[in-house]
Scaffold this motif. Structure first.
Motif, PDB file in Angstrom:
ATOM      1  N   PRO A  26       0.806  -1.216   0.000  1.00  9.00           N
ATOM      2  CA  PRO A  26       0.000   0.000   0.000  1.00  9.00           C
ATOM      3  C   PRO A  26       0.844   1.274   0.000  1.00  9.00           C
ATOM      4  O   PRO A  26       0.440   2.285  -0.562  1.00  9.00           O
ATOM      5  CB  PRO A  26      -0.848  -0.118   1.264  1.00  9.00           C
ATOM      6  CG  PRO A  26      -0.155  -1.110   2.122  1.00  9.00           C
ATOM      7  CD  PRO A  26       0.638  -1.996   1.209  1.00  9.00           C
ATOM      8  N   GLN A  27       2.007   1.222   0.627  1.00 11.00           N
ATOM      9  CA  GLN A  27       2.880   2.395   0.654  1.00 11.00           C
ATOM     10  C   GLN A  27       3.743   2.395  -0.601  1.00 11.00           C
ATOM     11  O   GLN A  27       4.316   1.383  -0.977  1.00 11.00           O
ATOM     12  CB  GLN A  27       3.779   2.374   1.886  1.00 11.00           C
ATOM     13  CG  GLN A  27       4.584   3.640   2.030  1.00 11.00           C
ATOM     14  CD  GLN A  27       5.253   3.712   3.385  1.00 11.00           C
ATOM     15  OE1 GLN A  27       4.939   2.966   4.290  1.00 11.00           O
ATOM     16  NE2 GLN A  27       6.195   4.622   3.508  1.00 11.00           N
ATOM     17  N   ARG A  28       3.828   3.562  -1.252  1.00  5.75           N
ATOM     18  CA  ARG A  28       4.601   3.668  -2.480  1.00  5.75           C
ATOM     19  C   ARG A  28       5.974   4.254  -2.199  1.00  5.75           C
ATOM     20  O   ARG A  28       6.224   4.837  -1.144  1.00  5.75           O
ATOM     21  CB  ARG A  28       3.829   4.512  -3.479  1.00  5.75           C
ATOM     22  CG  ARG A  28       2.565   3.768  -3.930  1.00  5.75           C
ATOM     23  CD  ARG A  28       1.605   4.580  -4.718  1.00  5.75           C
ATOM     24  NE  ARG A  28       2.158   5.076  -5.963  1.00  5.75           N
ATOM     25  CZ  ARG A  28       1.454   5.772  -6.837  1.00  5.75           C
ATOM     26  NH1 ARG A  28       0.183   6.040  -6.608  1.00  5.75           N
ATOM     27  NH2 ARG A  28       2.004   6.218  -7.932  1.00  5.75           N
ATOM     28  N   ALA A  29       6.865   4.083  -3.147  1.00  3.88           N
ATOM     29  CA  ALA A  29       8.218   4.620  -3.047  1.00  3.88           C
ATOM     30  C   ALA A  29       8.161   6.144  -3.075  1.00  3.88           C
ATOM     31  O   ALA A  29       7.187   6.734  -3.573  1.00  3.88           O
ATOM     32  CB  ALA A  29       9.067   4.115  -4.210  1.00  3.88           C
ATOM     33  N   PRO A  30       9.191   6.816  -2.565  1.00  3.98           N
ATOM     34  CA  PRO A  30       9.202   8.287  -2.575  1.00  3.98           C
ATOM     35  C   PRO A  30       9.019   8.896  -3.968  1.00  3.98           C
ATOM     36  O   PRO A  30       8.450   9.971  -4.101  1.00  3.98           O
ATOM     37  CB  PRO A  30      10.576   8.637  -1.999  1.00  3.98           C
ATOM     38  CG  PRO A  30      10.927   7.472  -1.135  1.00  3.98           C
ATOM     39  CD  PRO A  30      10.349   6.273  -1.847  1.00  3.98           C
ATOM     40  N   ASN A  31       9.454   8.189  -5.001  1.00  6.38           N
ATOM     41  CA  ASN A  31       9.303   8.714  -6.363  1.00  6.38           C
ATOM     42  C   ASN A  31       7.960   8.339  -6.987  1.00  6.38           C
ATOM     43  O   ASN A  31       7.704   8.642  -8.148  1.00  6.38           O
ATOM     44  CB  ASN A  31      10.446   8.240  -7.264  1.00  6.38           C
ATOM     45  CG  ASN A  31      10.430   6.750  -7.511  1.00  6.38           C
ATOM     46  OD1 ASN A  31       9.633   6.010  -6.931  1.00  6.38           O
ATOM     47  ND2 ASN A  31      11.307   6.286  -8.372  1.00  6.38           N
ATOM     48  N   GLY A  32       7.090   7.656  -6.236  1.00  7.02           N
ATOM     49  CA  GLY A  32       5.764   7.290  -6.725  1.00  7.02           C
ATOM     50  C   GLY A  32       5.658   5.888  -7.276  1.00  7.02           C
ATOM     51  O   GLY A  32       4.569   5.443  -7.633  1.00  7.02           O
ATOM     52  N   ASP A  33       6.777   5.176  -7.379  1.00  9.73           N
ATOM     53  CA  ASP A  33       6.745   3.808  -7.883  1.00  9.73           C
ATOM     54  C   ASP A  33       5.950   2.911  -6.939  1.00  9.73           C
ATOM     55  O   ASP A  33       5.827   3.183  -5.748  1.00  9.73           O
ATOM     56  CB  ASP A  33       8.156   3.234  -8.019  1.00  9.73           C
ATOM     57  CG  ASP A  33       8.908   3.756  -9.230  1.00  9.73           C
ATOM     58  OD1 ASP A  33       8.336   4.548 -10.012  1.00  9.73           O
ATOM     59  OD2 ASP A  33      10.080   3.371  -9.393  1.00  9.73           O
ATOM     60  N   TYR A  34       5.427   1.825  -7.508  1.00 13.62           N
ATOM     61  CA  TYR A  34       4.732   0.807  -6.737  1.00 13.62           C
ATOM     62  C   TYR A  34       5.715  -0.297  -6.382  1.00 13.62           C
ATOM     63  O   TYR A  34       6.551  -0.676  -7.205  1.00 13.62           O
ATOM     64  CB  TYR A  34       3.595   0.182  -7.561  1.00 13.62           C
ATOM     65  CG  TYR A  34       2.408   1.072  -7.724  1.00 13.62           C
ATOM     66  CD1 TYR A  34       1.321   0.968  -6.865  1.00 13.62           C
ATOM     67  CD2 TYR A  34       2.346   2.010  -8.738  1.00 13.62           C
ATOM     68  CE1 TYR A  34       0.205   1.778  -7.020  1.00 13.62           C
ATOM     69  CE2 TYR A  34       1.242   2.827  -8.905  1.00 13.62           C
ATOM     70  CZ  TYR A  34       0.178   2.707  -8.041  1.00 13.62           C
ATOM     71  OH  TYR A  34      -0.913   3.515  -8.195  1.00 13.62           O
ATOM     72  N   PHE A  35       5.587  -0.830  -5.183  1.00 13.23           N
ATOM     73  CA  PHE A  35       6.354  -2.000  -4.786  1.00 13.23           C
ATOM     74  C   PHE A  35       5.451  -3.215  -4.979  1.00 13.23           C
ATOM     75  O   PHE A  35       4.354  -3.269  -4.426  1.00 13.23           O
ATOM     76  CB  PHE A  35       6.789  -1.922  -3.323  1.00 13.23           C
ATOM     77  CG  PHE A  35       7.803  -0.856  -3.048  1.00 13.23           C
ATOM     78  CD1 PHE A  35       9.080  -0.913  -3.608  1.00 13.23           C
ATOM     79  CD2 PHE A  35       7.502   0.209  -2.225  1.00 13.23           C
ATOM     80  CE1 PHE A  35      10.022   0.057  -3.346  1.00 13.23           C
ATOM     81  CE2 PHE A  35       8.441   1.198  -1.946  1.00 13.23           C
ATOM     82  CZ  PHE A  35       9.701   1.123  -2.516  1.00 13.23           C
TER      83      PHE A  35
END
Length: 68
Positions: A26-35
């Motif tokens: 649910p939490q995305r990377a600082p650059n907006g990428d999805y994990f």
């Protein structure tokens, strides 16, 4: 399972087709990428398809475009 980061465009290209076995954090990377969490065999196949300088997202987008 192996966690990789993919761009929002790559995620949008495959989101509707992701099997239930793929975990999306649910939490995305600082650059907006999805994990996303993928089976190691899938990551190995993606890695094998990568060209010079390509990311996993580039491969996903190329495959999605070819399939449409």
């Amino acid at each position: 399972m192996i966690r990789i980061a993919i761009t929002p465009a790559a995620y949008a290209a495959i989101a509707a087709t992701l099997p239930g076995s793929v975990g999306v954090e649910p939490q995305r990377a600082p650059n907006g990428d999805y994990f996303v969490w993928l089976d190691p065999a899938v990551v190995t196949r993606l890695a094998a398809m990568r060209g010079p300088g390509e990311s996993y997202s580039d491969v996903i987008l190329r495959l999605a475009k070819a399939g449409s």
